[in-house]
Design a protein around this motif. Sequence first.
Motif, PDB file in Angstrom:
ATOM      1  N   UNK A 192       0.846  -1.195   0.000  1.00  0.00           N
ATOM      2  CA  UNK A 192       0.000   0.000   0.000  1.00  0.00           C
ATOM      3  C   UNK A 192       0.879   1.241   0.000  1.00  0.00           C
ATOM      4  N   UNK A 193       0.266   2.373  -0.274  1.00  0.00           N
ATOM      5  CA  UNK A 193       1.004   3.635  -0.235  1.00  0.00           C
ATOM      6  C   UNK A 193       1.499   3.915   1.179  1.00  0.00           C
ATOM      7  N   UNK A 194       0.691   3.561   2.179  1.00  0.00           N
ATOM      8  CA  UNK A 194       1.113   3.759   3.572  1.00  0.00           C
ATOM      9  C   UNK A 194       2.329   2.891   3.896  1.00  0.00           C
ATOM     10  N   UNK A 195       2.333   1.665   3.395  1.00  0.00           N
ATOM     11  CA  UNK A 195       3.468   0.779   3.637  1.00  0.00           C
ATOM     12  C   UNK A 195       4.745   1.334   3.014  1.00  0.00           C
ATOM     13  N   UNK A 196       4.630   1.901   1.834  1.00  0.00           N
ATOM     14  CA  UNK A 196       5.804   2.469   1.172  1.00  0.00           C
ATOM     15  C   UNK A 196       6.362   3.646   1.967  1.00  0.00           C
ATOM     16  N   UNK A 197       5.489   4.464   2.526  1.00  0.00           N
ATOM     17  CA  UNK A 197       5.944   5.584   3.337  1.00  0.00           C
ATOM     18  C   UNK A 197       6.623   5.082   4.605  1.00  0.00           C
ATOM     19  N   UNK A 198       6.025   4.100   5.251  1.00  0.00           N
ATOM     20  CA  UNK A 198       6.603   3.572   6.490  1.00  0.00           C
ATOM     21  C   UNK A 198       7.922   2.856   6.204  1.00  0.00           C
ATOM     22  N   UNK A 199       8.013   2.174   5.070  1.00  0.00           N
ATOM     23  CA  UNK A 199       9.301   1.574   4.673  1.00  0.00           C
ATOM     24  C   UNK A 199      10.378   2.653   4.560  1.00  0.00           C
ATOM     25  N   UNK A 200      10.002   3.792   3.999  1.00  0.00           N
ATOM     26  CA  UNK A 200      10.957   4.903   3.893  1.00  0.00           C
ATOM     27  C   UNK A 200      11.319   5.452   5.263  1.00  0.00           C
TER      28      UNK A 200
END
Length: 222
Positions: A163-171
Amino acid sequence: MSSSSFSSVTDGNDINPPPPSSSSDVVSATTATAAAAAPSSASSAIDFLTLCHSLKTTKRTGWVRRDVQNPESIADHMCRMGLMALIASDIPGIDRDKCVKMTIVHDIAEAIVGDITPSDGISKDEKSRREREALDHMCKLLGGGSRAKEVAELWMEYEENSSSEAKIVKDFDKVEMILQALEYENEQGVDLDEFFQSTAGKFQTDVGKAWALEIASRRKKN
């Protein structure tokens, strides 16, 4: 969020129904019901939280292996990631609350398996298998139900970068690491360049790229 409703059915032939319950009767009945349910849910919650204690005491492996003094714990890392999610500017279509929750959950399986790093010689598939098994155990310990389901779903969403949220949290995971590396370099005079190199070019989002660039800029000034 879900809601529950309660209803009662009376027999239409009941000529003399019992008098309405007084407010004190209702309170007493509610208290008795809560008292009966509380031990189980309270026990599950405390068991779960007690297991999570190791997140506060387990030091992050990368820093330990580089002889960093008084290195942060897994929980320290997760906490500042949560702050990152909280203070980041609003992004259209991004659920901030989900991001905050995901930062708290993303490393939770490490309470059992520890902080496994690439240098441990464990494959990504095996690492994922161990962590999924640990997460399953933790959710069962929590007693199942909606909260355990939410924890599992958030963890899986992060793990699969789905998800887009997962990508942000990965960053945020990478940003927090390089910010911590910069702080250790400044405080202890150690060379932690490998951590910057390992994340270079791997940021997926604008906020991740911008924050990483700011950290790199400050490092150059030092």
